[in-house]
Motif scaffolding. Structure first.
Motif, short mmCIF file in Angstrom:
data_model
loop_
_atom_site.label_atom_id
_atom_site.label_comp_id
_atom_site.label_asym_id
_atom_site.label_seq_id
_atom_site.Cartn_x
_atom_site.Cartn_y
_atom_site.Cartn_z
N VAL A 1 -15.69 -8.31 66.31
CA VAL A 1 -16.87 -9.06 66.77
C VAL A 1 -17.85 -9.41 65.64
O VAL A 1 -18.70 -10.27 65.84
N CYS A 2 -17.74 -8.77 64.51
CA CYS A 2 -18.74 -9.01 63.46
C CYS A 2 -18.52 -10.37 62.80
O CYS A 2 -17.50 -10.61 62.15
N SER A 3 -19.49 -11.24 62.94
CA SER A 3 -19.37 -12.61 62.42
C SER A 3 -19.19 -12.65 60.91
O SER A 3 -18.60 -13.58 60.38
N PHE A 4 -19.75 -11.67 60.20
CA PHE A 4 -19.67 -11.68 58.75
C PHE A 4 -18.67 -10.68 58.20
O PHE A 4 -18.71 -10.33 57.02
N SER A 5 -17.78 -10.20 59.06
CA SER A 5 -16.72 -9.27 58.63
C SER A 5 -17.26 -8.09 57.84
O SER A 5 -16.74 -7.73 56.78
N LEU A 6 -18.32 -7.49 58.38
CA LEU A 6 -18.93 -6.37 57.67
C LEU A 6 -18.27 -5.03 58.01
O LEU A 6 -18.55 -4.02 57.37
N TRP A 7 -17.41 -5.05 59.03
CA TRP A 7 -16.65 -3.85 59.39
C TRP A 7 -15.17 -4.08 59.07
O TRP A 7 -14.65 -5.17 59.26
N ALA A 8 -14.52 -3.02 58.61
CA ALA A 8 -13.07 -3.06 58.41
C ALA A 8 -12.52 -1.71 58.87
O ALA A 8 -13.23 -0.70 58.83
N VAL A 9 -11.30 -1.72 59.37
CA VAL A 9 -10.68 -0.45 59.79
C VAL A 9 -9.55 -0.14 58.83
O VAL A 9 -8.66 -0.95 58.61
N LYS A 10 -9.66 1.04 58.24
CA LYS A 10 -8.62 1.48 57.31
C LYS A 10 -8.21 2.90 57.67
O LYS A 10 -9.08 3.75 57.88
N GLN A 11 -6.94 3.12 57.72
CA GLN A 11 -6.39 4.45 58.05
C GLN A 11 -7.04 5.04 59.30
O GLN A 11 -7.42 6.20 59.35
N GLY A 12 -7.20 4.16 60.30
CA GLY A 12 -7.66 4.62 61.61
C GLY A 12 -9.15 4.86 61.75
O GLY A 12 -9.61 5.37 62.79
N LYS A 13 -9.92 4.49 60.75
CA LYS A 13 -11.37 4.68 60.83
C LYS A 13 -12.09 3.44 60.34
O LYS A 13 -11.64 2.76 59.40
N ALA A 14 -13.21 3.15 60.98
CA ALA A 14 -14.00 1.98 60.59
C ALA A 14 -14.81 2.27 59.34
O ALA A 14 -15.18 3.42 59.07
N LYS A 15 -15.09 1.19 58.61
CA LYS A 15 -15.91 1.32 57.41
C LYS A 15 -16.87 0.13 57.38
O LYS A 15 -16.44 -1.01 57.59
N LEU A 16 -18.11 0.41 57.14
CA LEU A 16 -19.13 -0.65 57.08
C LEU A 16 -19.35 -1.04 55.61
O LEU A 16 -19.37 -0.18 54.73
N ALA A 17 -19.50 -2.34 55.37
CA ALA A 17 -19.73 -2.82 54.00
C ALA A 17 -20.94 -2.10 53.39
O ALA A 17 -21.95 -1.88 54.06
N VAL A 18 -20.84 -1.77 52.12
CA VAL A 18 -21.87 -0.97 51.46
C VAL A 18 -23.24 -1.65 51.50
O VAL A 18 -24.24 -1.05 51.86
N ARG A 19 -23.27 -2.94 51.17
CA ARG A 19 -24.55 -3.66 51.16
C ARG A 19 -24.66 -4.55 52.41
O ARG A 19 -25.01 -5.73 52.33
N TYR A 20 -24.38 -3.97 53.55
CA TYR A 20 -24.37 -4.75 54.79
C TYR A 20 -25.73 -5.38 55.10
O TYR A 20 -25.80 -6.43 55.75
N GLN A 21 -26.80 -4.75 54.61
CA GLN A 21 -28.14 -5.28 54.91
C GLN A 21 -28.33 -6.71 54.44
O GLN A 21 -29.12 -7.45 55.00
N GLU A 22 -27.61 -7.08 53.39
CA GLU A 22 -27.80 -8.42 52.82
C GLU A 22 -27.20 -9.52 53.70
O GLU A 22 -27.60 -10.67 53.60
N LEU A 23 -26.25 -9.18 54.54
CA LEU A 23 -25.56 -10.21 55.33
C LEU A 23 -25.66 -10.02 56.83
O LEU A 23 -25.42 -10.97 57.58
N CYS A 24 -25.98 -8.83 57.27
CA CYS A 24 -25.97 -8.55 58.71
C CYS A 24 -26.90 -9.49 59.46
O CYS A 24 -28.04 -9.71 59.07
N LEU A 25 -26.40 -10.04 60.55
CA LEU A 25 -27.19 -10.95 61.37
C LEU A 25 -28.04 -10.21 62.41
O LEU A 25 -28.74 -10.84 63.19
N GLU A 26 -27.90 -8.89 62.43
CA GLU A 26 -28.68 -8.06 63.35
C GLU A 26 -28.46 -8.46 64.80
O GLU A 26 -29.39 -8.51 65.60
N CYS A 27 -27.21 -8.74 65.12
CA CYS A 27 -26.88 -9.14 66.49
C CYS A 27 -26.66 -7.93 67.39
O CYS A 27 -26.75 -8.04 68.61
N GLY A 28 -26.32 -6.79 66.79
CA GLY A 28 -26.10 -5.58 67.58
C GLY A 28 -24.75 -5.52 68.29
O GLY A 28 -24.47 -4.58 69.02
N ALA A 29 -23.90 -6.51 68.05
CA ALA A 29 -22.61 -6.57 68.76
C ALA A 29 -21.72 -5.37 68.44
O ALA A 29 -21.01 -4.87 69.31
#
Ligand code: SF4
Ligand code: SF4
Length: 94
Positions: free
Chosen positions: A40-68
């Motif tokens: 659901v993240c429009s800016f692909s700030l989440w990725a799943v690797k080895q069964g766990k999600a990971k949030l981009a380190v500098r997500y604040q710069e791109l996050c649209l604050e949609c809360g999705a």
């Protein structure tokens, strides 16, 4: 105004990310690796690797604050709160 003439980057007002702090928290232990946050993240700030999600380190710069990402996370591994400093998306129309 037609949709093609709207500059969507102009709609996003931000302050220096150092003033924003973390506004998304993630509990790795609760994550079941479903991948919905990445879907659901429009800016692909989440990725799943080895069964766990990971949030981009500098997500604040791109996050649209949609809360999705928080909305779709059934186990409650993601907590979203609006950041300090009046950032985010301002929808201007008229
Ligand atoms: S939506 Fe939640 S449970 Fe699913 S991968 Fe993302 S953080 Fe993990
Ligand atoms: S709040 Fe929206 S833009 Fe920000 S990380 Fe979550 S889904 Fe992506």
């Amino acid at each position: 105004m037609d949709a093609e003439s709207i500059d969507f980057f102009e709609l996003v007002k931000r302050v220096d990310t150092d003033q924003m702090g973390d506004f998304i928290s993630y509990d790795r232990d609760k994550c079941n690796g479903c991948g919905l946050c990445a879907l659901v993240c429009s800016f692909s700030l989440w990725a799943v690797k080895q069964g766990k999600a990971k949030l981009a380190v500098r997500y604040q710069e791109l996050c649209l604050e949609c809360g999705a990402c928080e909305e779709v996370c059934e186990p409650g591994a993601i907590e979203f709160s609006y950041p300090k400093g009046g950032t985010g998306v301002i929808i201007e129309y008229g």
